[in-house]
Motif scaffolding. Sequence first.
Motif, PDB file in Angstrom:
ATOM      1  N   GLY A  70      24.657  22.055  -5.579  1.00  0.00           N
ATOM      2  CA  GLY A  70      25.024  22.375  -4.211  1.00  0.00           C
ATOM      3  C   GLY A  70      23.828  22.123  -3.315  1.00  0.00           C
ATOM      4  O   GLY A  70      22.682  22.283  -3.731  1.00  0.00           O
ATOM      5  N   ARG A  71      24.078  21.689  -2.071  1.00  0.00           N
ATOM      6  CA  ARG A  71      22.946  21.474  -1.175  1.00  0.00           C
ATOM      7  C   ARG A  71      23.332  21.737   0.268  1.00  0.00           C
ATOM      8  O   ARG A  71      24.520  21.781   0.626  1.00  0.00           O
ATOM      9  CB  ARG A  71      22.356  20.085  -1.336  1.00  0.00           C
ATOM     10  N   LEU A  72      22.309  21.899   1.112  1.00  0.00           N
ATOM     11  CA  LEU A  72      22.515  22.195   2.520  1.00  0.00           C
ATOM     12  C   LEU A  72      23.207  21.033   3.224  1.00  0.00           C
ATOM     13  O   LEU A  72      23.030  19.877   2.866  1.00  0.00           O
ATOM     14  CB  LEU A  72      21.164  22.443   3.208  1.00  0.00           C
ATOM     15  N   SER A  73      23.969  21.380   4.244  1.00  0.00           N
ATOM     16  CA  SER A  73      24.533  20.342   5.096  1.00  0.00           C
ATOM     17  C   SER A  73      23.405  19.739   5.919  1.00  0.00           C
ATOM     18  O   SER A  73      22.330  20.327   6.080  1.00  0.00           O
ATOM     19  CB  SER A  73      25.589  20.929   6.033  1.00  0.00           C
ATOM     20  N   ALA A  74      23.638  18.551   6.474  1.00  0.00           N
ATOM     21  CA  ALA A  74      22.627  17.909   7.308  1.00  0.00           C
ATOM     22  C   ALA A  74      22.286  18.788   8.505  1.00  0.00           C
ATOM     23  O   ALA A  74      21.132  18.876   8.927  1.00  0.00           O
ATOM     24  CB  ALA A  74      23.116  16.535   7.770  1.00  0.00           C
ATOM     25  N   TYR A  75      23.295  19.474   9.055  1.00  0.00           N
ATOM     26  CA  TYR A  75      23.063  20.333  10.225  1.00  0.00           C
ATOM     27  C   TYR A  75      22.111  21.469   9.886  1.00  0.00           C
ATOM     28  O   TYR A  75      21.182  21.773  10.635  1.00  0.00           O
ATOM     29  CB  TYR A  75      24.388  20.895  10.729  1.00  0.00           C
ATOM     30  N   GLU A  76      22.328  22.099   8.715  1.00  0.00           N
ATOM     31  CA  GLU A  76      21.484  23.223   8.327  1.00  0.00           C
ATOM     32  C   GLU A  76      20.073  22.783   7.979  1.00  0.00           C
ATOM     33  O   GLU A  76      19.102  23.494   8.226  1.00  0.00           O
ATOM     34  CB  GLU A  76      22.103  23.964   7.137  1.00  0.00           C
ATOM     35  N   ALA A  77      19.965  21.588   7.410  1.00  0.00           N
ATOM     36  CA  ALA A  77      18.656  21.116   6.970  1.00  0.00           C
ATOM     37  C   ALA A  77      17.838  20.493   8.094  1.00  0.00           C
ATOM     38  O   ALA A  77      16.652  20.236   7.917  1.00  0.00           O
ATOM     39  CB  ALA A  77      18.824  20.097   5.837  1.00  0.00           C
ATOM     40  N   GLN A  78      18.455  20.280   9.280  1.00  0.00           N
ATOM     41  CA  GLN A  78      17.757  19.583  10.356  1.00  0.00           C
ATOM     42  C   GLN A  78      16.554  20.353  10.878  1.00  0.00           C
ATOM     43  O   GLN A  78      15.645  19.785  11.487  1.00  0.00           O
ATOM     44  CB  GLN A  78      18.714  19.312  11.515  1.00  0.00           C
ATOM     45  N   SER A  79      16.531  21.663  10.633  1.00  0.00           N
ATOM     46  CA  SER A  79      15.415  22.464  11.121  1.00  0.00           C
ATOM     47  C   SER A  79      14.133  22.189  10.343  1.00  0.00           C
ATOM     48  O   SER A  79      13.065  22.616  10.741  1.00  0.00           O
ATOM     49  CB  SER A  79      15.753  23.955  11.023  1.00  0.00           C
ATOM     50  N   SER A  80      14.234  21.486   9.240  1.00  0.00           N
ATOM     51  CA  SER A  80      13.050  21.173   8.450  1.00  0.00           C
ATOM     52  C   SER A  80      13.072  19.710   8.048  1.00  0.00           C
ATOM     53  O   SER A  80      13.795  19.311   7.142  1.00  0.00           O
ATOM     54  CB  SER A  80      12.998  22.049   7.191  1.00  0.00           C
ATOM     55  N   GLU A  81      12.295  18.900   8.753  1.00  0.00           N
ATOM     56  CA  GLU A  81      12.234  17.483   8.423  1.00  0.00           C
ATOM     57  C   GLU A  81      11.707  17.276   7.008  1.00  0.00           C
ATOM     58  O   GLU A  81      12.123  16.369   6.304  1.00  0.00           O
ATOM     59  CB  GLU A  81      11.346  16.752   9.431  1.00  0.00           C
ATOM     60  N   ASN A  82      10.779  18.125   6.585  1.00  0.00           N
ATOM     61  CA  ASN A  82      10.231  17.984   5.238  1.00  0.00           C
ATOM     62  C   ASN A  82      11.296  18.177   4.177  1.00  0.00           C
ATOM     63  O   ASN A  82      11.287  17.529   3.138  1.00  0.00           O
ATOM     64  CB  ASN A  82       9.103  18.990   5.026  1.00  0.00           C
ATOM     65  N   LYS A  83      12.242  19.111   4.412  1.00  0.00           N
ATOM     66  CA  LYS A  83      13.302  19.353   3.436  1.00  0.00           C
ATOM     67  C   LYS A  83      14.199  18.130   3.299  1.00  0.00           C
ATOM     68  O   LYS A  83      14.535  17.705   2.189  1.00  0.00           O
ATOM     69  CB  LYS A  83      14.124  20.578   3.842  1.00  0.00           C
ATOM     70  N   GLU A  87      14.519  15.797  -0.078  1.00  0.00           N
ATOM     71  CA  GLU A  87      15.803  15.540  -0.726  1.00  0.00           C
ATOM     72  C   GLU A  87      16.063  14.036  -0.846  1.00  0.00           C
ATOM     73  O   GLU A  87      16.575  13.572  -1.864  1.00  0.00           O
ATOM     74  CB  GLU A  87      16.933  16.214   0.055  1.00  0.00           C
ATOM     75  N   ARG A  88      15.690  13.285   0.203  1.00  0.00           N
ATOM     76  CA  ARG A  88      15.901  11.840   0.165  1.00  0.00           C
ATOM     77  C   ARG A  88      15.010  11.193  -0.898  1.00  0.00           C
ATOM     78  O   ARG A  88      15.446  10.296  -1.624  1.00  0.00           O
ATOM     79  CB  ARG A  88      15.603  11.239   1.546  1.00  0.00           C
ATOM     80  N   ILE A  89      13.762  11.656  -0.990  1.00  0.00           N
ATOM     81  CA  ILE A  89      12.857  11.129  -2.003  1.00  0.00           C
ATOM     82  C   ILE A  89      13.419  11.376  -3.404  1.00  0.00           C
ATOM     83  O   ILE A  89      13.420  10.489  -4.270  1.00  0.00           O
ATOM     84  CB  ILE A  89      11.462  11.776  -1.881  1.00  0.00           C
ATOM     85  N   PHE A  90      13.926  12.603  -3.643  1.00  0.00           N
ATOM     86  CA  PHE A  90      14.465  12.926  -4.957  1.00  0.00           C
ATOM     87  C   PHE A  90      15.723  12.106  -5.240  1.00  0.00           C
ATOM     88  O   PHE A  90      15.939  11.664  -6.373  1.00  0.00           O
ATOM     89  CB  PHE A  90      14.758  14.417  -5.069  1.00  0.00           C
ATOM     90  N   ASP A  91      16.551  11.893  -4.221  1.00  0.00           N
ATOM     91  CA  ASP A  91      17.722  11.034  -4.392  1.00  0.00           C
ATOM     92  C   ASP A  91      17.308   9.632  -4.816  1.00  0.00           C
ATOM     93  O   ASP A  91      17.954   9.008  -5.668  1.00  0.00           O
ATOM     94  CB  ASP A  91      18.537  10.969  -3.098  1.00  0.00           C
ATOM     95  N   ASP A  92      16.230   9.136  -4.208  1.00  0.00           N
ATOM     96  CA  ASP A  92      15.735   7.806  -4.573  1.00  0.00           C
ATOM     97  C   ASP A  92      15.285   7.770  -6.032  1.00  0.00           C
ATOM     98  O   ASP A  92      15.513   6.789  -6.745  1.00  0.00           O
ATOM     99  CB  ASP A  92      14.563   7.403  -3.664  1.00  0.00           C
ATOM    100  N   ILE A  93      14.640   8.849  -6.483  1.00  0.00           N
ATOM    101  CA  ILE A  93      14.192   8.938  -7.876  1.00  0.00           C
ATOM    102  C   ILE A  93      15.388   8.925  -8.815  1.00  0.00           C
ATOM    103  O   ILE A  93      15.408   8.211  -9.822  1.00  0.00           O
ATOM    104  CB  ILE A  93      13.351  10.212  -8.095  1.00  0.00           C
TER     105      ILE A  93
END
Length: 302
Positions: A70-83, A87-93
Motif C-alpha cells: 500500500g502507498r500514499l496517493s500523489a496528493y498526500e505525498a506532495q507535501s514531501s518531495e523527498n518521499k 518512491e520513484r527511485i525504488f520503483d526504478d530499482i
Amino acid sequence: MNDTNSMIKIGVFYDGNYFLHVSNYYYYEHERNARISIEGLHNFIRSRVSKEEGIDVKLCHIVDSHYFRGRLSAYEAQSSENKLYAERIFDDILMGEKVITHYLPLRMRGGKREEKGIDVWLALEAYELTVFKKFDVLVLIASDGDYVPLVRKLNTLGTRVMLLSWDFRYQDMNGRESVTRTSQELLEEVTYPVAMHELIDNRLNKNDAVISNLFDKQDENRMKYINKPVPEGVQRSRTLNMKSGYGFIAFPPNNLFFHYEDVLDGNFNEIMDGDMVEFEIRRNERGEEVAYNVRKIEPGLQ
C-alpha cells in the motif's frame, strides 16, 4: 531434491510493507547502516535454492517476481518531495530487477495509515501464478501468519516454499521498544525457512560475498546528513496539508511532519492550513527532521 539437469523455476513474492520495514531497520537501526539490495537479495535466493535443492546455481532461475504494497496517493505525498523522489527511485530499482509492482492506496483510520487487502491480493496472485507457471520453488518475503493458508495450498501443488524472514528488536528515539517476529505457524508450514537475521549477524559469514552483497553500499551523503545538527531553539512557520491526526509545517528545504501528540497547549483539530505555529525540531528514528512541541500562535500574537 531435483534431477541435476532440470532447471528450477523460482517465483519471488514480496510483502512490500514488511520488506520496507526490514530494510529501514538495517538502514536506520543496524550497524550496517545500509538498505537491502534487491539485486543482492535475488542472487542470495538463487544461491540458497541451489543449496537446498542440490542443484547447480546456474540452473536456478527467478522467472517471476512481484512486489505488493500500500502507498500514499500523489496528493498526500506532495507535501514531501523527498518521499515522492524516494518512491520513484525504488520503483526504478524494482523495474531494473524485473520485479512487477502491485500497489493499493493507503487509507486513514483513527489518525493512522492502514494497509488493506494487500496480503489477500498477494496470496491470490501467488497461487494463480504458481498454477499457470508451475514454480518449483516459491520464495515468500513475509512474516505474517495470514500467509499460512497460501503455503498450505502451494504445498498441495507440490511447490516448495522458501520463507525469508527477519526477527529483531530495537528502541526508537523515545525509548519505546519495537519487536518484529515471524509467525511460528508460518515457519512450520514452509519447506525452507531461512532466518535471515541469523545469517547476516553470524560472524562466520563476515567474508561471505553473497551475504555482504545483500546490502547496498553505505550512502555517504546520508551519513553526513544525519550527523548534521538540526536547527536549535523555537522556530516559527505556517502549517500546510493538515490531515486527520497529522500535518506538515513549511520549513525549507523540506516540510516538517508532526503528529497530533506533538501539539502542546491546544487541540490539534483546531490547527488549520496556513496557521502560524511555533515548534522545535528533532530527528526521528529514521534520521528525518520532524517538528515537536508544536503550539498554535493566535493571530493577535503573531
